[in-house]
Design an enzyme around this catalytic site. Structure first.
Site, mmCIF file in Angstrom:
data_model
loop_
_atom_site.group_PDB
_atom_site.id
_atom_site.type_symbol
_atom_site.label_atom_id
_atom_site.label_comp_id
_atom_site.label_asym_id
_atom_site.label_seq_id
_atom_site.Cartn_x
_atom_site.Cartn_y
_atom_site.Cartn_z
ATOM 1 N N GLU A 1 -1.341 -5.060 8.934
ATOM 2 C CA GLU A 1 -0.409 -4.628 9.756
ATOM 3 C C GLU A 1 -0.918 -4.602 11.265
ATOM 4 O O GLU A 1 -2.146 -4.562 11.556
ATOM 5 C CB GLU A 1 -0.287 -3.142 9.732
ATOM 6 C CG GLU A 1 0.346 -2.834 8.294
ATOM 7 C CD GLU A 1 0.694 -1.340 7.976
ATOM 8 O OE1 GLU A 1 0.238 -0.663 8.929
ATOM 9 O OE2 GLU A 1 1.122 -1.124 6.870
ATOM 10 N N GLU B 1 9.375 -3.784 10.439
ATOM 11 C CA GLU B 1 9.652 -2.519 9.647
ATOM 12 C C GLU B 1 10.402 -1.460 10.838
ATOM 13 O O GLU B 1 9.667 -1.088 11.977
ATOM 14 C CB GLU B 1 8.536 -1.687 9.181
ATOM 15 C CG GLU B 1 9.043 -0.441 8.438
ATOM 16 C CD GLU B 1 7.852 0.292 7.488
ATOM 17 O OE1 GLU B 1 6.889 -0.689 7.195
ATOM 18 O OE2 GLU B 1 8.036 1.203 6.886
ATOM 19 N N LYS C 1 -0.743 -9.575 3.358
ATOM 20 C CA LYS C 1 -0.204 -8.611 4.501
ATOM 21 C C LYS C 1 -1.089 -7.856 5.325
ATOM 22 O O LYS C 1 -1.785 -7.089 4.545
ATOM 23 C CB LYS C 1 0.982 -7.920 4.029
ATOM 24 C CG LYS C 1 2.041 -7.259 4.864
ATOM 25 C CD LYS C 1 3.253 -6.847 4.693
ATOM 26 C CE LYS C 1 3.503 -5.881 3.838
ATOM 27 N NZ LYS C 1 3.108 -4.658 4.451
ATOM 28 N N ASP D 1 0.776 -1.329 -0.068
ATOM 29 C CA ASP D 1 0.033 0.208 0.023
ATOM 30 C C ASP D 1 0.978 1.395 0.106
ATOM 31 O O ASP D 1 0.497 2.495 -0.117
ATOM 32 C CB ASP D 1 -1.265 -0.071 1.147
ATOM 33 C CG ASP D 1 -0.244 -0.119 2.571
ATOM 34 O OD1 ASP D 1 0.894 -0.265 2.487
ATOM 35 O OD2 ASP D 1 -1.249 -0.033 3.762
ATOM 36 N N SER D 2 2.122 1.200 0.117
ATOM 37 C CA SER D 2 3.155 2.157 -0.329
ATOM 38 C C SER D 2 3.020 2.940 -1.471
ATOM 39 O O SER D 2 3.248 3.920 -1.743
ATOM 40 C CB SER D 2 4.408 1.662 -0.175
ATOM 41 O OG SER D 2 4.706 0.606 -0.902
ATOM 42 N N ASP E 1 -1.198 -6.142 0.154
ATOM 43 C CA ASP E 1 -1.515 -5.595 1.460
ATOM 44 C C ASP E 1 -3.010 -5.460 1.287
ATOM 45 O O ASP E 1 -3.472 -5.124 0.589
ATOM 46 C CB ASP E 1 -0.887 -4.077 1.440
ATOM 47 C CG ASP E 1 0.490 -4.107 2.175
ATOM 48 O OD1 ASP E 1 0.776 -5.068 2.939
ATOM 49 O OD2 ASP E 1 1.282 -3.031 1.888
#
Ligand code: KIV
Length: 270
Positions: A120, A187, A118, A51-52, A90
């Site tokens: 978070e 991270e 993925k 999602d960057s 993501d």
């Protein structure tokens, strides 16, 4: 077809075997078919549709505006260019807030071509991890600096610097492994913390700004090519030393990860 194109597809068990042999694997973000082809041909084991993309492609100042439609679109693009890498995608901000929403959105990413999703978080994603993995959707849990929580964290800062916070990250990482997580991504945490977690867990740990002791390394593609506006401490521009343009830079990144020359001391937080 080249020899590289014929290499067996990377699966989760490939990554587990690399970990168990004490070797390293390379991961990079990818957002389109063209780069997916270059990266997979260069031997990058894992392509992350991160999602960057909200920051490097769309120009936002965080990942929060990224939607499921964006993620499904880019996952489909990467799938079409990929030649044998494991494709991770993501789940974006607020797309796994309830059980039914999580299942629907994870399924949409898998239908678009992802092999693993993925998400978070720490302890609070343990049930979600179990929910997905029990239904056949592999999970990578992303801990440490979790950009979707940037407003709660107060900025993009290194996490786990004090003993209490480090201990919490260790305990939550173990909890997520027990809940069925197939991979863990750390991270921006101190090198010593990433090393401890990598040794405690049996699943492969991937690091970004987490030092050289994790099994996998991941970077944002635009960072290794030196085209991001900001260069954090843990980033290296591999295009500067490449004799073969972008494919050469990616091959050098893969080599540097596997030979453990990247990340070096200057890329680590202590
Ligand atoms: O979205 C992303 O690109 C990521 C990496 C920074 C690990 O999560």
């Amino acid at each position: 077809m080249s020899i590289q194109q014929q290499r067996p597809a990377t699966s989760l068990s490939t990554l587990q075997k690399i970990r168990d042999r004490g070797e390293k694997f390379a991961c990079l973000t990818a957002y389109d078919a063209c780069f997916a082809g270059i990266l997979s041909q260069a031997g990058v084991e894992v392509l992350l549709v991160g999602d960057s993309l909200g920051m490097v492609l769309q120009g936002h100042d965080s990942t929060l505006p990224v939607t499921m439609a964006d993620m499904v679109y880019h996952t489909g693009c990467v799938k079409r260019g990929n030649e044998g890498s494991l494709l991770m995608a993501d789940l974006p901000f607020m797309s796994y807030a309830s059980e039914s929403q999580t299942l629907e959105n994870a399924a949409a990413l898998m239908r678009a071509g992802a092999h693993i999703v993925k998400l978070e978080g720490g302890a609070w994603i343990a049930n979600t991890t179990r929910l997905l993995t029990e239904r056949g959707i592999p999970v990578c849990a992303h801990m440490g600096l979790t950009p979707q929580s940037v407003n709660r964290l107060g900025g993009f800062y290194v996490q786990g610097r004090d003993t209490e916070q480090a201990q919490l990250i260790i305990e939550e990482a173990q909890m997520l492994e027990q809940s069925g997580a197939n991979l863990l991504l750390l991270e921006c945490v101190p090198r010593s913390l990433a090393k401890t977690i990598s040794e405690l867990l049996s699943i492969p740990v991937i690091g970004i700004g987490a030092g050289p002791d994790t099994t996998g390394q991941i970077m944002v593609l635009h960072d290794v090519l030196g085209i991001s506006p900001i260069t954090p401490k843990f980033v290296k521009n591999f295009l500067l030393e490449s004799v073969n343009g972008i494919p050469g830079a990616i091959e050098q990144y893969v080599q540097a990860v596997k030979s453990q020359t990247f990340p070096a001391k200057q890329h680590c937080f202590n």
